[in-house]
Design a protein around this motif. Sequence first.
Motif, PDB file in Angstrom:
ATOM      1  N   GLU A  18     -44.884 156.006  40.729  1.00  0.00           N
ATOM      2  CA  GLU A  18     -45.678 156.000  39.492  1.00  0.00           C
ATOM      3  C   GLU A  18     -46.292 154.621  39.249  1.00  0.00           C
ATOM      4  O   GLU A  18     -46.212 154.052  38.172  1.00  0.00           O
ATOM      5  CB  GLU A  18     -44.827 156.448  38.300  1.00  0.00           C
ATOM      6  CG  GLU A  18     -44.377 157.900  38.401  1.00  0.00           C
ATOM      7  CD  GLU A  18     -43.632 158.398  37.183  1.00  0.00           C
ATOM      8  OE1 GLU A  18     -42.835 157.617  36.621  1.00  0.00           O
ATOM      9  OE2 GLU A  18     -43.838 159.556  36.793  1.00  0.00           O
ATOM     10  N   LYS A  53     -51.733 161.768  35.956  1.00  0.00           N
ATOM     11  CA  LYS A  53     -50.782 160.778  35.445  1.00  0.00           C
ATOM     12  C   LYS A  53     -51.510 159.450  35.308  1.00  0.00           C
ATOM     13  O   LYS A  53     -51.922 158.859  36.307  1.00  0.00           O
ATOM     14  CB  LYS A  53     -49.589 160.631  36.387  1.00  0.00           C
ATOM     15  CG  LYS A  53     -48.610 161.781  36.336  1.00  0.00           C
ATOM     16  CD  LYS A  53     -47.370 161.467  37.169  1.00  0.00           C
ATOM     17  CE  LYS A  53     -46.315 162.556  37.021  1.00  0.00           C
ATOM     18  NZ  LYS A  53     -45.078 162.212  37.763  1.00  0.00           N
ATOM     19  N   TYR A  56     -50.673 149.505  32.011  1.00  0.00           N
ATOM     20  CA  TYR A  56     -50.072 148.192  32.254  1.00  0.00           C
ATOM     21  C   TYR A  56     -50.395 147.271  31.085  1.00  0.00           C
ATOM     22  O   TYR A  56     -51.462 147.375  30.468  1.00  0.00           O
ATOM     23  CB  TYR A  56     -50.610 147.580  33.558  1.00  0.00           C
ATOM     24  CG  TYR A  56     -50.065 148.235  34.803  1.00  0.00           C
ATOM     25  CD1 TYR A  56     -48.901 147.765  35.409  1.00  0.00           C
ATOM     26  CD2 TYR A  56     -50.713 149.330  35.380  1.00  0.00           C
ATOM     27  CE1 TYR A  56     -48.395 148.373  36.548  1.00  0.00           C
ATOM     28  CE2 TYR A  56     -50.211 149.942  36.525  1.00  0.00           C
ATOM     29  CZ  TYR A  56     -49.055 149.454  37.105  1.00  0.00           C
ATOM     30  OH  TYR A  56     -48.543 150.053  38.229  1.00  0.00           O
ATOM     31  N   SER A  57     -49.470 146.376  30.784  1.00  0.00           N
ATOM     32  CA  SER A  57     -49.709 145.386  29.735  1.00  0.00           C
ATOM     33  C   SER A  57     -50.681 144.326  30.248  1.00  0.00           C
ATOM     34  O   SER A  57     -51.007 144.290  31.445  1.00  0.00           O
ATOM     35  CB  SER A  57     -48.389 144.735  29.313  1.00  0.00           C
ATOM     36  OG  SER A  57     -47.767 144.112  30.422  1.00  0.00           O
ATOM     37  N   TYR A  81     -45.708 146.976  34.032  1.00  0.00           N
ATOM     38  CA  TYR A  81     -45.750 148.416  33.754  1.00  0.00           C
ATOM     39  C   TYR A  81     -45.413 148.666  32.291  1.00  0.00           C
ATOM     40  O   TYR A  81     -44.471 148.106  31.735  1.00  0.00           O
ATOM     41  CB  TYR A  81     -44.757 149.135  34.665  1.00  0.00           C
ATOM     42  CG  TYR A  81     -44.583 150.605  34.380  1.00  0.00           C
ATOM     43  CD1 TYR A  81     -45.395 151.549  34.990  1.00  0.00           C
ATOM     44  CD2 TYR A  81     -43.600 151.062  33.503  1.00  0.00           C
ATOM     45  CE1 TYR A  81     -45.238 152.903  34.743  1.00  0.00           C
ATOM     46  CE2 TYR A  81     -43.434 152.406  33.246  1.00  0.00           C
ATOM     47  CZ  TYR A  81     -44.260 153.324  33.869  1.00  0.00           C
ATOM     48  OH  TYR A  81     -44.093 154.668  33.607  1.00  0.00           O
ATOM     49  N   ASP A  82     -46.195 149.517  31.645  1.00  0.00           N
ATOM     50  CA  ASP A  82     -45.972 149.834  30.232  1.00  0.00           C
ATOM     51  C   ASP A  82     -45.485 151.268  30.046  1.00  0.00           C
ATOM     52  O   ASP A  82     -44.387 151.514  29.584  1.00  0.00           O
ATOM     53  CB  ASP A  82     -47.262 149.594  29.447  1.00  0.00           C
ATOM     54  CG  ASP A  82     -47.090 149.837  27.952  1.00  0.00           C
ATOM     55  OD1 ASP A  82     -45.945 149.808  27.480  1.00  0.00           O
ATOM     56  OD2 ASP A  82     -48.101 150.075  27.265  1.00  0.00           O
ATOM     57  N   ARG A  83     -46.305 152.236  30.503  1.00  0.00           N
ATOM     58  CA  ARG A  83     -45.937 153.643  30.290  1.00  0.00           C
ATOM     59  C   ARG A  83     -46.816 154.528  31.155  1.00  0.00           C
ATOM     60  O   ARG A  83     -47.789 154.074  31.760  1.00  0.00           O
ATOM     61  CB  ARG A  83     -46.092 154.035  28.811  1.00  0.00           C
ATOM     62  CG  ARG A  83     -47.534 154.114  28.332  1.00  0.00           C
ATOM     63  CD  ARG A  83     -47.625 154.303  26.826  1.00  0.00           C
ATOM     64  NE  ARG A  83     -48.984 154.607  26.372  1.00  0.00           N
ATOM     65  CZ  ARG A  83     -49.929 153.718  26.190  1.00  0.00           C
ATOM     66  NH1 ARG A  83     -49.689 152.435  26.453  1.00  0.00           N
ATOM     67  NH2 ARG A  83     -51.133 154.097  25.758  1.00  0.00           N
ATOM     68  N   VAL A  84     -46.471 155.822  31.179  1.00  0.00           N
ATOM     69  CA  VAL A  84     -47.278 156.825  31.877  1.00  0.00           C
ATOM     70  C   VAL A  84     -47.562 157.963  30.907  1.00  0.00           C
ATOM     71  O   VAL A  84     -46.693 158.366  30.125  1.00  0.00           O
ATOM     72  CB  VAL A  84     -46.563 157.348  33.145  1.00  0.00           C
ATOM     73  CG1 VAL A  84     -45.203 157.937  32.808  1.00  0.00           C
ATOM     74  CG2 VAL A  84     -47.428 158.399  33.854  1.00  0.00           C
ATOM     75  N   GLU A  85     -48.798 158.463  30.916  1.00  0.00           N
ATOM     76  CA  GLU A  85     -49.171 159.603  30.088  1.00  0.00           C
ATOM     77  C   GLU A  85     -49.839 160.657  30.964  1.00  0.00           C
ATOM     78  O   GLU A  85     -50.475 160.339  31.967  1.00  0.00           O
ATOM     79  CB  GLU A  85     -50.094 159.175  28.946  1.00  0.00           C
ATOM     80  CG  GLU A  85     -49.397 158.268  27.933  1.00  0.00           C
ATOM     81  CD  GLU A  85     -50.190 158.112  26.647  1.00  0.00           C
ATOM     82  OE1 GLU A  85     -51.066 158.969  26.373  1.00  0.00           O
ATOM     83  OE2 GLU A  85     -49.945 157.139  25.918  1.00  0.00           O
TER      84      GLU A  85
END
Length: 465
Positions: A406, A420, A424-425, A430-434
């Motif tokens: 991911e 997906k 990223y910040s 890595y920040d999140r996945v949506e």
Amino acid sequence: MIYIKIEDLDFYDDANILVKSFYPRTEVTSKPIDDAELTIEVESPVIDGRSKGEIHDEFKEKLYLQLVKLTGKTLPWGNVTGVRPSKVVVKMFNNGVPESDIRKFYREEHFVSEEKIDLAVVVAKKELEILKSIDYIKGYSLYIGIPFCPTTCLYCSFTSFSLAIWQKEVDNYLDALIKEMQFVSDSMKDRRLDTIYFGGGTPTTLSAQQLDRLLTALENNFNVEHVYELTVEAGRPDSITLEKLLVLKSHKVGRISINPQTMNQKTLDIIGRRHTVQQIIDSFKMARDNGFDNINMDLILGLPGEDEAMIHYTLEQIKKLSPDSLTIHSLAIKRAAAINILKEKYKNVSIVNTDEIVAMTAAYAKEMGLEPYYMYRQKNMAGNFENVGYSKPGKECIYNVLIMEEKQTIIAVGAGGASKVIFYSEDGNYDRVERIENVKDVRNYIDRIDEMIDRKRKFFAENSF
């Protein structure tokens, strides 16, 4: 039926996975029943100031040790319930955690066997090596879904549609698919396209003319000149023809997958694959003879009725063909699979997977010059093992690494496609996945294609990634 007696149902999913790992092919419930074969009472941990992960880890440790005592056996992955063990290792390496501490973490806190720790570490190192050459933050990958299959396999729970029934709708489906591809191309024009993966279903159920149309649309809408990898799953040998292979070759498809699952004809008949072992061999050799030098083959361990001798025979036959990569799956019986839906019919069919069988496949892969480069796990896997991708050096599937770790945004088009988007910040962490999901049904997808495009349009307008 096993009754899991648990006070806090927030922990039920963890309990369900672990109990089923010790008691495969047995139903479990959190509701009291009079005729339960076994009742397992689970003590819920105290909810305090610790993180959710720490509390769940305490719960899994206590339940795992309780199940070990009850059954007298251990699991190769201990109390690990996550599907991406190597992802955790990659993250720990990136955070500067020494390998010795990573091994200690898995050994002492999760009761993982040394063999599985070795596998997770080796795979993580290989993935890091592959990822370092790709700007996965600024780039993206494209998944193109073809949901049609010659037949539906007994173990399959993917969204697939019989070509015999849906033949007249294939061109309408391609119309909708190309329309969605055109939108994605315009929306992602400022990003580099790194990898493209045609999956399904079985993409080569399309005719040669339809494949040519689709690949031409890809080339007309996307800059494919510099993609690292273009994969088409040729999957079913009964869907492969010389004309189709020549079309793929003319469009510079570099990697294909010809998937036998087993080289035992009796098993092929049981699981509903309407082709012969000879067709597998012939299709593979035809692809080789026409210049395909990156061919993957998929095998499944734990297929109904297969024992160690039958799997040994399959591996011997695969060794003679010498594929460039080999993906070994441990059978995972999903809720929607026919073998689960018709479980009364198949209740006496043995499903066998052991440490010895898994070790044998790893040894054969090594003999063929193949090294593990990605892995993942699934719920309800035969033997509580894993799926491992082995490859000759330089023949690894980059897309597989990107999707398992991911690390990169993957935009999916087609029925059942699940994009997906990785955030990223500003400092590159890595920040999140949506997710952006398409409808699964072919008819719905065709009729609602503008809605599927609008879902992506709205998401892209509201999010910066």
